[in-house]
Design a protein around this motif. Structure first.
Motif, short mmCIF file in Angstrom:
data_model
loop_
_atom_site.label_atom_id
_atom_site.label_comp_id
_atom_site.label_asym_id
_atom_site.label_seq_id
_atom_site.Cartn_x
_atom_site.Cartn_y
_atom_site.Cartn_z
N LEU A 67 0.82 -1.21 0.00
CA LEU A 67 0.00 0.00 0.00
C LEU A 67 0.86 1.26 0.00
CD1 LEU A 67 -2.78 -1.03 2.53
CD2 LEU A 67 -3.12 -0.52 0.11
N VAL A 68 1.88 1.30 0.84
CA VAL A 68 2.73 2.49 0.92
C VAL A 68 3.49 2.67 -0.39
CG1 VAL A 68 4.71 3.55 2.08
CG2 VAL A 68 2.88 2.49 3.43
N ARG A 69 3.99 1.59 -0.97
CA ARG A 69 4.70 1.70 -2.25
C ARG A 69 3.76 2.17 -3.36
NH1 ARG A 69 8.61 -3.64 -2.02
NH2 ARG A 69 10.03 -2.80 -0.43
N ALA A 70 2.52 1.70 -3.36
CA ALA A 70 1.54 2.16 -4.34
C ALA A 70 1.23 3.65 -4.13
CB ALA A 70 0.26 1.33 -4.25
N ALA A 71 1.13 4.07 -2.88
CA ALA A 71 0.90 5.48 -2.58
C ALA A 71 2.08 6.33 -3.04
CB ALA A 71 0.65 5.66 -1.09
N ALA A 72 3.30 5.81 -2.86
CA ALA A 72 4.50 6.53 -3.32
C ALA A 72 4.49 6.67 -4.85
CB ALA A 72 5.76 5.81 -2.85
N ALA A 73 4.13 5.61 -5.54
CA ALA A 73 4.07 5.66 -7.00
C ALA A 73 3.03 6.68 -7.47
CB ALA A 73 3.77 4.28 -7.56
N GLU A 74 1.90 6.72 -6.79
CA GLU A 74 0.86 7.67 -7.16
C GLU A 74 1.30 9.11 -6.88
OE1 GLU A 74 -2.49 8.97 -8.93
OE2 GLU A 74 -1.75 6.90 -8.91
N ALA A 75 1.97 9.32 -5.74
CA ALA A 75 2.48 10.67 -5.44
C ALA A 75 3.50 11.11 -6.49
CB ALA A 75 3.11 10.68 -4.04
N ARG A 76 4.38 10.19 -6.89
CA ARG A 76 5.36 10.51 -7.94
C ARG A 76 4.65 10.85 -9.24
NH1 ARG A 76 7.47 5.85 -8.41
NH2 ARG A 76 8.83 6.06 -6.62
N ALA A 77 3.63 10.09 -9.61
CA ALA A 77 2.89 10.34 -10.84
C ALA A 77 2.19 11.69 -10.81
CB ALA A 77 1.86 9.23 -11.06
N ARG A 78 1.89 12.19 -9.62
CA ARG A 78 1.22 13.49 -9.49
C ARG A 78 2.19 14.64 -9.27
NH1 ARG A 78 -4.69 12.76 -7.66
NH2 ARG A 78 -5.06 10.62 -8.29
#
Length: 110
Positions: A67-78
């Motif tokens: 979950l945290v890694r997915a959140a990090a990827a989404e933050a990077r994408a934004r």
């Protein structure tokens, strides 16, 4: 899930929090919420992990790290370039597995 993950929590609407979030990631199993991570942003380069939680029956299986890694990827994408997290000492190993490294920081109770 919130009541078992955060004892003493009083029911409240998370809609105002989520409306201000940069992103959030949730995990469901059999129609119920079993994991959640919120990411707040400063509007530019910095994002902040908040409210990470995994249902006690789902812990120690890697769900929180995913979950945290997915959140990090989404933050990077934004557009975020830095992801911050504050945590209690007993969670240090968990956040290291997520990819965070220790840094010096300050905290002021308000």
């Amino acid at each position: 899930m919130i009541a078992v993950s955060w004892p003493g929590h009083r029911p409240t609407s998370f809609a105002p929090v989520l409306a201000r979030s940069l992103a959030w990631v949730a995990a469901h199993r059999d129609g119920r919420l079993v994991g959640f991570v919120n990411v707040a942003g400063d509007g530019t380069l910095h994002a902040f992990v908040l409210d990470t939680t995994v249902h006690p029956q789902e812990r120690h299986r890697g769900l929180g790290v995913r979950l945290v890694r997915a959140a990090a990827a989404e933050a990077r994408a934004r557009g975020a370039q830095w992801l911050h997290v504050d945590f209690e000492p007993h969670l240090g190993a968990f956040y290291e597995r997520c990819g965070f490294r220790p840094t010096a920081a300050g905290l002021m109770a308000l």
